[in-house]
Design a protein around this motif. Structure first.
Motif, PDB file in Angstrom:
ATOM      1  N   THR A 182       0.827  -1.207   0.000  1.00  0.00           N
ATOM      2  CA  THR A 182       0.000   0.000   0.000  1.00  0.00           C
ATOM      3  C   THR A 182       0.860   1.256   0.000  1.00  0.00           C
ATOM      4  O   THR A 182       0.494   2.265  -0.615  1.00  0.00           O
ATOM      5  N   ILE A 240       0.662   4.239  -2.865  1.00  0.00           N
ATOM      6  CA  ILE A 240       0.510   5.669  -2.551  1.00  0.00           C
ATOM      7  C   ILE A 240       1.633   6.474  -3.190  1.00  0.00           C
ATOM      8  O   ILE A 240       1.406   7.566  -3.744  1.00  0.00           O
ATOM      9  N   TYR A 254       0.822   6.857  -6.755  1.00  0.00           N
ATOM     10  CA  TYR A 254      -0.268   7.829  -6.901  1.00  0.00           C
ATOM     11  C   TYR A 254       0.294   9.250  -6.831  1.00  0.00           C
ATOM     12  O   TYR A 254      -0.034  10.109  -7.674  1.00  0.00           O
ATOM     13  N   ASN A 275      -7.969  15.725  -5.892  1.00  0.00           N
ATOM     14  CA  ASN A 275      -7.309  14.417  -5.828  1.00  0.00           C
ATOM     15  C   ASN A 275      -6.498  14.261  -4.549  1.00  0.00           C
ATOM     16  O   ASN A 275      -6.488  13.194  -3.928  1.00  0.00           O
ATOM     17  N   GLU A 294      -8.823  13.662  -1.598  1.00  0.00           N
ATOM     18  CA  GLU A 294      -9.305  12.280  -1.544  1.00  0.00           C
ATOM     19  C   GLU A 294      -8.213  11.332  -1.059  1.00  0.00           C
ATOM     20  O   GLU A 294      -8.464  10.429  -0.255  1.00  0.00           O
ATOM     21  N   LEU A 295      -6.992  11.545  -1.523  1.00  0.00           N
ATOM     22  CA  LEU A 295      -5.883  10.715  -1.077  1.00  0.00           C
ATOM     23  C   LEU A 295      -5.693  10.833   0.434  1.00  0.00           C
ATOM     24  O   LEU A 295      -5.442   9.837   1.123  1.00  0.00           O
ATOM     25  N   VAL A 346      -7.689   8.474   2.701  1.00  0.00           N
ATOM     26  CA  VAL A 346      -7.497   7.026   2.617  1.00  0.00           C
ATOM     27  C   VAL A 346      -7.161   6.393   3.972  1.00  0.00           C
ATOM     28  O   VAL A 346      -7.719   5.334   4.305  1.00  0.00           O
ATOM     29  N   ALA A 366     -15.017   5.202  -3.062  1.00  0.00           N
ATOM     30  CA  ALA A 366     -13.948   6.129  -3.451  1.00  0.00           C
ATOM     31  C   ALA A 366     -13.809   6.070  -4.962  1.00  0.00           C
ATOM     32  O   ALA A 366     -14.446   5.250  -5.635  1.00  0.00           O
ATOM     33  N   SER A 367     -12.962   6.939  -5.506  1.00  0.00           N
ATOM     34  CA  SER A 367     -12.736   6.942  -6.949  1.00  0.00           C
ATOM     35  C   SER A 367     -12.013   5.670  -7.358  1.00  0.00           C
ATOM     36  O   SER A 367     -11.393   4.977  -6.534  1.00  0.00           O
ATOM     37  N   GLN A 398      -9.292   5.365  -8.916  1.00  0.00           N
ATOM     38  CA  GLN A 398      -7.845   5.459  -8.697  1.00  0.00           C
ATOM     39  C   GLN A 398      -7.459   5.158  -7.251  1.00  0.00           C
ATOM     40  O   GLN A 398      -6.377   4.656  -6.984  1.00  0.00           O
ATOM     41  N   ILE A 399      -8.348   5.458  -6.317  1.00  0.00           N
ATOM     42  CA  ILE A 399      -8.089   5.235  -4.900  1.00  0.00           C
ATOM     43  C   ILE A 399      -8.411   3.800  -4.473  1.00  0.00           C
ATOM     44  O   ILE A 399      -7.813   3.259  -3.542  1.00  0.00           O
TER      45      ILE A 399
END
Length: 614
Positions: free
Chosen positions: A412, A416, A419, A439, A442-443, A446, A573-574, A576-577
């Motif tokens: 993980t 990240i 990302y 973005n 949102e990150l 997490v 979540a999106s 991408q997440i």
């Protein structure tokens, strides 16, 4: 993969070596041994655990008494089966030279034949034993030489990889260490020095270390250490301070390191982002690549090279970089990259990913890319390891030490980092300032989402009880969740020894659907995204063939509950997440299935934490 410890100082060496070997158990091993210097060269070694070696030592400590210098080893079998005779240390015929070795001697067969023809008798099946006899042969040719000179001369005959330590009462009060392809670190104490494969056995004694580079040797005494190249050229080394504490490599009340590391993920996620994610400013700060960011943005192509779990993170990185920055990305197995004559040039960027920073195949890919003129960047967890030293720039993941062989928090952390890298590459090119802030916001959420998912641990354990005796699993996902399906399957097979495969859900019809029956658990990653309706169709196809469905779904979803036998709900979540969230239930499910089956969760059979051989 294999572990080395060494000690020289004023304290009893055996307890320090045995404790150090226990700290290295996570690397994977099948036998262990120690050799000490107390006028003679007493040693003991055996198949099995360090605990068994400890018990053997406690039965007869007298022969080891008084020794303040020694070396120890945990072996992961490559040449020869796990056995007492193949365990390290290896001794010469007169038993006055002891040697431990990580790596592979590629020309050992030729050397072995030469030594046998000269009368040397081999007592093991290993490639490593040729090294101690080679040292002995050279020393007998010229007894006036010191141990350093003899080892140096012996290594000139060796092809392959090594991290080794040699001691002998014929040249007492010193440890000779050498490295080529297999990591070694020297810990600096007060009037005492420690040697190890990594910092885990050293951190309880000192936080000051020196990392050897490839092609370097060191002579370690109670007065200090001297580092030279194999060609006998003295080198200056930088002393590094370790950035973790002893508590970080303890279980902290958890039954297994793996479970502890799964539950550490919210904290690790915050650590990875700390100081880097600037929401109000709408930017990412990645100091390790700041001077190279323009060149990264101008790359015509990015190639990501990694192995295992890091390769799965790389696949997610491909999606992220192409989505955000619109730069073409390819993902290669590092183990294949070096052998397929890749088309790489100065306009390309090669990103290598490794938790340990010592993965042999990934290092080989790194070096092959540099030879072809590409810019090479690293993503790594271990400060001071080889990959950060050999890449032009890079990003540390700051996941902290990961002891469990099956990687969880390192994965993980890598995602990240990828990302953040994708957003950094997109700034000023493909997304606006407001989009960047959204973005980043949102990150930043997490870690909270991850903590909420961890509250489902008891539910996931109950699901595990229903499936612990399954013989096969199928994991299916689409888009960003396809690599997560691969990662989930890898985790299960690594630690529970259940056969599992990950597939893109759309590929199920092209083969795997033939396997589905009432005995086949199928895990769907069925979160709400652009392919949600197609995933529902795939679930229907499995249900119609009596497959048992476990679904990872978005909170509030009622459609999936109608179709699946078990549903694990996670925050929405999106796309991408989502990989950062969907992977956590799969980690927990694998853990609980393995624990219920009585498997050695932290040290699964045949596996090693740091794969330092090809």
């Amino acid at each position: 993969m294999c572990g080395i410890v060494g000690y020289i100082g004023m304290r009893e060496a055996a307890p320090i070596l045995l404790a150090g070997l226990q700290r290295l158990e996570y690397r994977g091993y099948d036998s262990a041994g120690i050799a000490l210097q107390n006028g003679g060269l007493p040693f003991m070694k055996q198949k099995g655990s360090v605990g068994a070696l400890q018990a053997a030592y406690e039965e007869s400590p007298a022969k080891m008494a008084g020794a303040t210098l020694g070396i120890g080893h945990t072996r992961w079998a490559t040449h020869g089966d796990p056995s007492d005779r193949n365990a390290h240390p290896h001794m010469n015929t007169d038993e006055d030279i002891a040697l431990i070795h990580n790596g592979i001697v590629e020309n050992y067969s030729l050397l072995r034949k030469e030594l046998i023809s000269e009368g040397y008798v081999f007592r093991s099946d290993t490639d490593s034993e040729v090294l101690v006899h080679l040292v002995d042969r050279i020393w007998k040719t010229d007894p006036s030489l010191g141990l350093e000179s003899v080892v140096r001369a012996a290594l000139r005959h060796v092809e392959g990889a090594y991290g080794l330590c040699v001691i002998s009462p014929r040249d007492p009060d010193k440890i000779i260490v050498a490295r080529k392809g297999s990591p070694l670190v020297i810990g600096i104490g007060e009037g005492e020095y420690f040697i190890a494969s990594d910092a885990a056995p050293i951190v309880e004694h000192t936080n000051k270390v020196v990392y050897l580079s490839d092609g370097e040797m060191a002579v370690v005494t109670r007065e200090g250490y001297q580092v030279k190249t194999i060609e006998n050229i003295e080198t200056e080394k930088v002393v590094t301070e370790l950035d973790f504490s002893l508590e970080k490599i303890e279980k902290g009340g958890f039954e297994h390191f793996m479970l502890k590391e799964i539950f550490e993920q919210p904290e690790v996620m915050r650590d990875v982002m700390r100081g880097r994610v600037r929401i109000e400013e709408g930017r990412i700060v990645l100091g390790g690549i700041e001077d190279y960011l323009d060149r990264l943005k101008q790359a015509k192509r990015i190639v990501i090279c990694a192995c295992g779990t890091s390769w799965h993170a790389g696949l997610i990185g491909e999606y992220l970089i192409e989505d955000f920055a619109r730069i073409p990305v390819e993902v290669d197995y590092a183990s294949e990259f070096r052998y397929r004559n890749p088309i790489i040039g100065p306009d390309d960027v090669v990103i290598v990913i490794s938790q340990s920073g010592e993965t042999a195949d990934t290092l080989a890919a790194l070096r092959a890319a540099k030879e072809r003129g590409a810019m090479v960047m690293g993503i790594c967890n271990v400060v001071g390891s080889t990959i950060p030293r050999e890449t032009m720039c890079g990003i540390y993941t700051h996941a902290g030490p990961e002891v469990g062989v099956a990687s969880t928090k390192a994965f993980t952390a890598q995602v990240i980092v990828l990302y953040m890298l994708a957003l950094a590459l997109s700034k000023g090119r493909t997304i606006s300032h407001d989009e960047m802030r959204l973005n980043l916001k949102e990150l930043s959420q997490v870690p909270g989402h991850a903590a909420k998912i961890l509250e489902l641990d008891a539910q996931i354990q109950t699901i595990a009880e229903s499936f612990k005796d399954a013989r096969n699993f199928l994991y299916l996902g689409r888009g960003y969740n396809f690599p997560v399906a691969l990662e989930g399957a890898l985790k299960l097979k690594e630690i529970s020894y259940i056969h599992a495969e990950g597939y893109p859900a759309a590929e199920m019809k092209h083969g795997p659907i033939a396997l589905i029956d009432e005995d086949m658990p199928v895990i769907f990653i069925a979160t709400r995204d652009s392919s949600y309706n197609k995933i529902l169709s795939n679930i229907e196809e499995v249900r119609s063939r009596k497959g048992r469905v476990i679904a990872i779904a978005s909170e509030g979803d009622t459609e999936v509950a109608r179709l699946a036998e078990h549903v694990i709900y996670i925050p929405q979540a999106s796309a991408q997440i989502m990989p950062l969230l969907t992977v956590i239930p799969l980690q927990l499910l694998s853990y609980h299935i393995a624990a219920l089956r009585g498997c050695n969760v932290d040290r699964p059979r045949n596996l090693a934490k740091s794969v330092t051989v090809e």
